[in-house]
Design a protein around this motif. Structure first.
Motif, PDB file in Angstrom:
ATOM      1  N   LYS A  33       0.821  -1.209   0.000  1.00  0.00           N
ATOM      2  CA  LYS A  33       0.000   0.000   0.000  1.00  0.00           C
ATOM      3  C   LYS A  33       0.857   1.262   0.000  1.00  0.00           C
ATOM      4  N   GLN A  34       2.031   1.173   0.599  1.00  0.00           N
ATOM      5  CA  GLN A  34       2.905   2.339   0.712  1.00  0.00           C
ATOM      6  C   GLN A  34       4.292   2.002   0.176  1.00  0.00           C
ATOM      7  N   THR A  35       5.002   3.035  -0.212  1.00  0.00           N
ATOM      8  CA  THR A  35       6.362   2.857  -0.713  1.00  0.00           C
ATOM      9  C   THR A  35       7.221   2.129   0.307  1.00  0.00           C
ATOM     10  N   GLN A  36       7.041   2.429   1.591  1.00  0.00           N
ATOM     11  CA  GLN A  36       7.839   1.767   2.620  1.00  0.00           C
ATOM     12  C   GLN A  36       7.687   0.253   2.553  1.00  0.00           C
ATOM     13  N   MET A  97      19.065   1.708  -7.954  1.00  0.00           N
ATOM     14  CA  MET A  97      19.024   3.181  -7.927  1.00  0.00           C
ATOM     15  C   MET A  97      17.714   3.665  -7.321  1.00  0.00           C
ATOM     16  N   PHE A  98      16.606   3.012  -7.673  1.00  0.00           N
ATOM     17  CA  PHE A  98      15.307   3.393  -7.110  1.00  0.00           C
ATOM     18  C   PHE A  98      15.304   3.234  -5.594  1.00  0.00           C
ATOM     19  N   VAL A  99      15.762   2.089  -5.116  1.00  0.00           N
ATOM     20  CA  VAL A  99      15.769   1.836  -3.669  1.00  0.00           C
ATOM     21  C   VAL A  99      16.615   2.884  -2.954  1.00  0.00           C
ATOM     22  N   SER A 100      17.792   3.149  -3.476  1.00  0.00           N
ATOM     23  CA  SER A 100      18.678   4.150  -2.878  1.00  0.00           C
ATOM     24  C   SER A 100      18.012   5.528  -2.871  1.00  0.00           C
ATOM     25  N   TRP A 101      17.419   5.900  -3.997  1.00  0.00           N
ATOM     26  CA  TRP A 101      16.744   7.193  -4.119  1.00  0.00           C
ATOM     27  C   TRP A 101      15.589   7.285  -3.123  1.00  0.00           C
ATOM     28  N   ALA A 102      14.781   6.243  -3.054  1.00  0.00           N
ATOM     29  CA  ALA A 102      13.627   6.248  -2.146  1.00  0.00           C
ATOM     30  C   ALA A 102      14.077   6.371  -0.689  1.00  0.00           C
ATOM     31  N   GLN A 103      15.144   5.690  -0.326  1.00  0.00           N
ATOM     32  CA  GLN A 103      15.646   5.776   1.043  1.00  0.00           C
ATOM     33  C   GLN A 103      16.146   7.184   1.362  1.00  0.00           C
ATOM     34  N   GLN A 104      16.562   7.913   0.347  1.00  0.00           N
ATOM     35  CA  GLN A 104      17.014   9.295   0.537  1.00  0.00           C
ATOM     36  C   GLN A 104      15.850  10.286   0.514  1.00  0.00           C
ATOM     37  N   VAL A 114       3.755   2.899  -6.742  1.00  0.00           N
ATOM     38  CA  VAL A 114       3.817   3.215  -8.162  1.00  0.00           C
ATOM     39  C   VAL A 114       4.044   4.715  -8.366  1.00  0.00           C
ATOM     40  N   GLU A 115       3.471   5.541  -7.499  1.00  0.00           N
ATOM     41  CA  GLU A 115       3.694   6.988  -7.583  1.00  0.00           C
ATOM     42  C   GLU A 115       5.161   7.324  -7.344  1.00  0.00           C
ATOM     43  N   THR A 116       5.732   6.684  -6.336  1.00  0.00           N
ATOM     44  CA  THR A 116       7.139   6.933  -6.013  1.00  0.00           C
ATOM     45  C   THR A 116       8.048   6.399  -7.105  1.00  0.00           C
ATOM     46  N   GLU A 117       7.711   5.247  -7.664  1.00  0.00           N
ATOM     47  CA  GLU A 117       8.518   4.688  -8.748  1.00  0.00           C
ATOM     48  C   GLU A 117       8.595   5.665  -9.920  1.00  0.00           C
ATOM     49  N   PHE A 118       7.459   6.214 -10.325  1.00  0.00           N
ATOM     50  CA  PHE A 118       7.471   7.096 -11.482  1.00  0.00           C
ATOM     51  C   PHE A 118       7.976   8.491 -11.161  1.00  0.00           C
ATOM     52  N   ARG A 119       7.896   8.899  -9.920  1.00  0.00           N
ATOM     53  CA  ARG A 119       8.545  10.150  -9.500  1.00  0.00           C
ATOM     54  C   ARG A 119      10.064  10.001  -9.692  1.00  0.00           C
ATOM     55  N   PHE A 120      10.595   8.859  -9.244  1.00  0.00           N
ATOM     56  CA  PHE A 120      12.025   8.577  -9.414  1.00  0.00           C
ATOM     57  C   PHE A 120      12.398   8.507 -10.892  1.00  0.00           C
ATOM     58  N   LEU A 121      11.665   7.710 -11.670  1.00  0.00           N
ATOM     59  CA  LEU A 121      12.007   7.518 -13.082  1.00  0.00           C
ATOM     60  C   LEU A 121      11.944   8.825 -13.864  1.00  0.00           C
ATOM     61  N   ALA A 122      10.927   9.650 -13.602  1.00  0.00           N
ATOM     62  CA  ALA A 122      10.791  10.922 -14.310  1.00  0.00           C
ATOM     63  C   ALA A 122      11.920  11.885 -13.939  1.00  0.00           C
ATOM     64  N   GLU A 123      12.379  11.788 -12.701  1.00  0.00           N
ATOM     65  CA  GLU A 123      13.505  12.630 -12.269  1.00  0.00           C
ATOM     66  C   GLU A 123      14.820  12.122 -12.862  1.00  0.00           C
ATOM     67  N   LYS A 124      14.988  10.830 -12.872  1.00  0.00           N
ATOM     68  CA  LYS A 124      16.247  10.220 -13.340  1.00  0.00           C
ATOM     69  C   LYS A 124      16.356  10.198 -14.865  1.00  0.00           C
TER      70      LYS A 124
END
Length: 131
Positions: A33-36, A97-104, A114-124
């Motif tokens: 349910k959550q990125t965590q 890279m996603f895991v590292s980014w999310a932890q930061q 899914v929101e966090t995944e695409f936030r990362f991908l769009a930034e990267k």
């Protein structure tokens, strides 16, 4: 400084060093349910009884969401929010890279994964605008 009872200190140190202090994957994590929850699965310890399932779920979730995005935007260049570089990085590299980014970015840990995944991908991997 001299410790009166060093045994508890060394026990805690041993737990920290071996990674045993890290919480095990829970059934709730598999609901994602959550990125965590997803990060818990992606970073499961090989000693965790759910390790194999957790890693497979992590990869399946992230790759499945990305494949859906690719299918949904295949014929619509103007709606693409991310463009992969050439040569393409490996799946494992991007997941790491996603895991590292999310932890930061703990501010996103309560979002849908899914929101966090695409936030990362769009930034990267943003697409270059061609106006």
């Amino acid at each position: 400084m001299q410790l009166k009872h060093p045994a508890p200190f060394f026990l805690l140190l041993a737990l920290f060093v071996t990674g045993a202090a890290k919480a095990n994957v829970t059934e709730n994590d598999f609901v994602a349910k959550q990125t965590q929850n997803l990060i818990n699965l992606c970073t499961a310890s090989p000693q965790d009884p759910h390790y194999r399932d957790a890693i497979h779920f992590c990869h399946g979730y992230l790759v499945g969401a990305f494949h859906y995005y690719q299918a949904a935007t295949a014929d619509e260049r103007e709606v693409k929010i991310l463009c992969h570089p050439e040569p393409k990085p490996s799946r494992n590299e991007v997941i790491d890279m996603f895991v590292s980014w999310a932890q930061q970015h703990p501010e996103y840990m309560n979002e849908m994964p899914v929101e966090t995944e695409f936030r990362f991908l769009a930034e990267k991997y943003p697409c270059k605008k061609t106006y």
